[in-house]
Enzyme design. Sequence first.
Site, mmCIF file in Angstrom:
data_model
loop_
_atom_site.group_PDB
_atom_site.id
_atom_site.type_symbol
_atom_site.label_atom_id
_atom_site.label_comp_id
_atom_site.label_asym_id
_atom_site.label_seq_id
_atom_site.Cartn_x
_atom_site.Cartn_y
_atom_site.Cartn_z
ATOM 1 N N ASN A 196 0.828 -1.202 0.000
ATOM 2 C CA ASN A 196 0.000 0.000 0.000
ATOM 3 C C ASN A 196 0.861 1.250 0.000
ATOM 4 O O ASN A 196 1.908 1.308 0.655
ATOM 5 C CB ASN A 196 -1.034 0.001 1.129
ATOM 6 C CG ASN A 196 -0.512 -0.309 2.494
ATOM 7 O OD1 ASN A 196 0.433 -1.080 2.655
ATOM 8 N ND2 ASN A 196 -1.110 0.283 3.506
ATOM 9 N N GLU A 218 0.361 5.179 0.616
ATOM 10 C CA GLU A 218 -0.585 6.189 1.114
ATOM 11 C C GLU A 218 -0.189 7.583 0.647
ATOM 12 O O GLU A 218 0.899 7.803 0.108
ATOM 13 C CB GLU A 218 -0.663 6.087 2.644
ATOM 14 C CG GLU A 218 -1.219 4.722 3.062
ATOM 15 C CD GLU A 218 -1.533 4.607 4.547
ATOM 16 O OE1 GLU A 218 -1.123 5.483 5.331
ATOM 17 O OE2 GLU A 218 -2.191 3.621 4.913
ATOM 18 N N CYS A 241 -4.173 0.614 -2.427
ATOM 19 C CA CYS A 241 -3.972 -0.647 -1.706
ATOM 20 C C CYS A 241 -2.877 -1.486 -2.372
ATOM 21 O O CYS A 241 -2.604 -1.355 -3.568
ATOM 22 C CB CYS A 241 -5.248 -1.479 -1.719
ATOM 23 S SG CYS A 241 -6.592 -0.815 -0.748
ATOM 24 N N GLU A 295 -2.938 -4.709 -3.102
ATOM 25 C CA GLU A 295 -3.418 -5.653 -4.123
ATOM 26 C C GLU A 295 -3.539 -4.973 -5.474
ATOM 27 O O GLU A 295 -3.198 -5.529 -6.515
ATOM 28 C CB GLU A 295 -4.779 -6.224 -3.711
ATOM 29 C CG GLU A 295 -4.772 -7.040 -2.428
ATOM 30 C CD GLU A 295 -4.986 -6.212 -1.155
ATOM 31 O OE1 GLU A 295 -4.606 -5.014 -1.130
ATOM 32 O OE2 GLU A 295 -5.527 -6.766 -0.188
ATOM 33 N N CYS A 349 -9.934 -5.655 0.421
ATOM 34 C CA CYS A 349 -11.116 -4.783 0.494
ATOM 35 C C CYS A 349 -11.979 -4.942 -0.759
ATOM 36 O O CYS A 349 -11.553 -5.532 -1.761
ATOM 37 C CB CYS A 349 -10.688 -3.324 0.676
ATOM 38 S SG CYS A 349 -10.093 -2.534 -0.831
ATOM 39 N N CYS A 383 -10.505 -3.660 -4.079
ATOM 40 C CA CYS A 383 -9.469 -4.553 -4.621
ATOM 41 C C CYS A 383 -10.095 -5.810 -5.206
ATOM 42 O O CYS A 383 -9.648 -6.312 -6.238
ATOM 43 C CB CYS A 383 -8.444 -4.917 -3.545
ATOM 44 S SG CYS A 383 -7.345 -3.538 -3.184
HETATM 45 N N1 THU Z 1 -5.262 -1.615 2.439
HETATM 46 C C1 THU Z 1 -4.711 -2.420 1.488
HETATM 47 O O1 THU Z 1 -3.583 -2.201 1.037
HETATM 48 N N2 THU Z 1 -5.433 -3.454 1.058
HETATM 49 C C2 THU Z 1 -6.693 -3.768 1.473
HETATM 50 O O2 THU Z 1 -7.316 -4.670 0.942
HETATM 51 C C3 THU Z 1 -7.280 -3.022 2.581
HETATM 52 C C4 THU Z 1 -6.564 -1.810 3.022
HETATM 53 C C5 THU Z 1 -4.492 -0.449 2.896
HETATM 54 C C6 THU Z 1 -5.051 0.869 2.473
HETATM 55 C C7 THU Z 1 -4.514 1.792 3.535
HETATM 56 O O3 THU Z 1 -3.223 2.225 3.155
HETATM 57 C C8 THU Z 1 -4.404 0.913 4.766
HETATM 58 O O4 THU Z 1 -4.452 -0.426 4.310
HETATM 59 C C9 THU Z 1 -5.496 1.132 5.782
HETATM 60 O O5 THU Z 1 -6.752 1.059 5.197
#
Ligand code: THU
Length: 160
Positions: free
Chosen positions: A62, A64, A73, A75, A112, A115
Amino acid sequence: MKELSIESKLYVFDNLEALPEQVYNLMLQAFEARKKAYAPYSQFQVGAALLLDNGEIILGNNQENASYPSGLCAERTAIYYAGAQFPEAKMLQMAISAGSLKKETTEPIPPCGACRQAIAEYEIKQESPIEIYFMGHSGKVVKSHSLENLLPLMFNKEAL
Ligand code: THU
């Protein structure tokens, strides 16, 4: 009115060591990717390792952003890179490890919804399933034999 029910089957491995060797190695790569995640805002790191049928393993984590919705994210970072770099290759398996920097995450963390929708696109495109394995830092590993199994009633291009 008719009642419809949808069944999803998941398989649960007790721990990392219980995985078949190839998936175990893929998950270790997801661990390494997770540790490189850029997650200063949520302190929640996710790593994904995606095995392609040409032998390539694509890693994502991920990323940010101070403008929160601009982040991505793990994935989707991995799957879009694979789609961009190896458009002809089929995606076989994705291993995902996710966890907080503030505590040990021992529960499996599923991808999520956004994704799932993004991965579904490639499963439909390639007409073959992508196996998904997900876990926390440690503990149980959950396997889904396809993405569709994790996203019943997915929106797909047939509707367009
Ligand atoms: N996140 C992912 O990378 N993948 C997911 O399927 C769920 C959430 C990340 C996004 C964000 O940077 C952090 O987790 C918190 O939501």
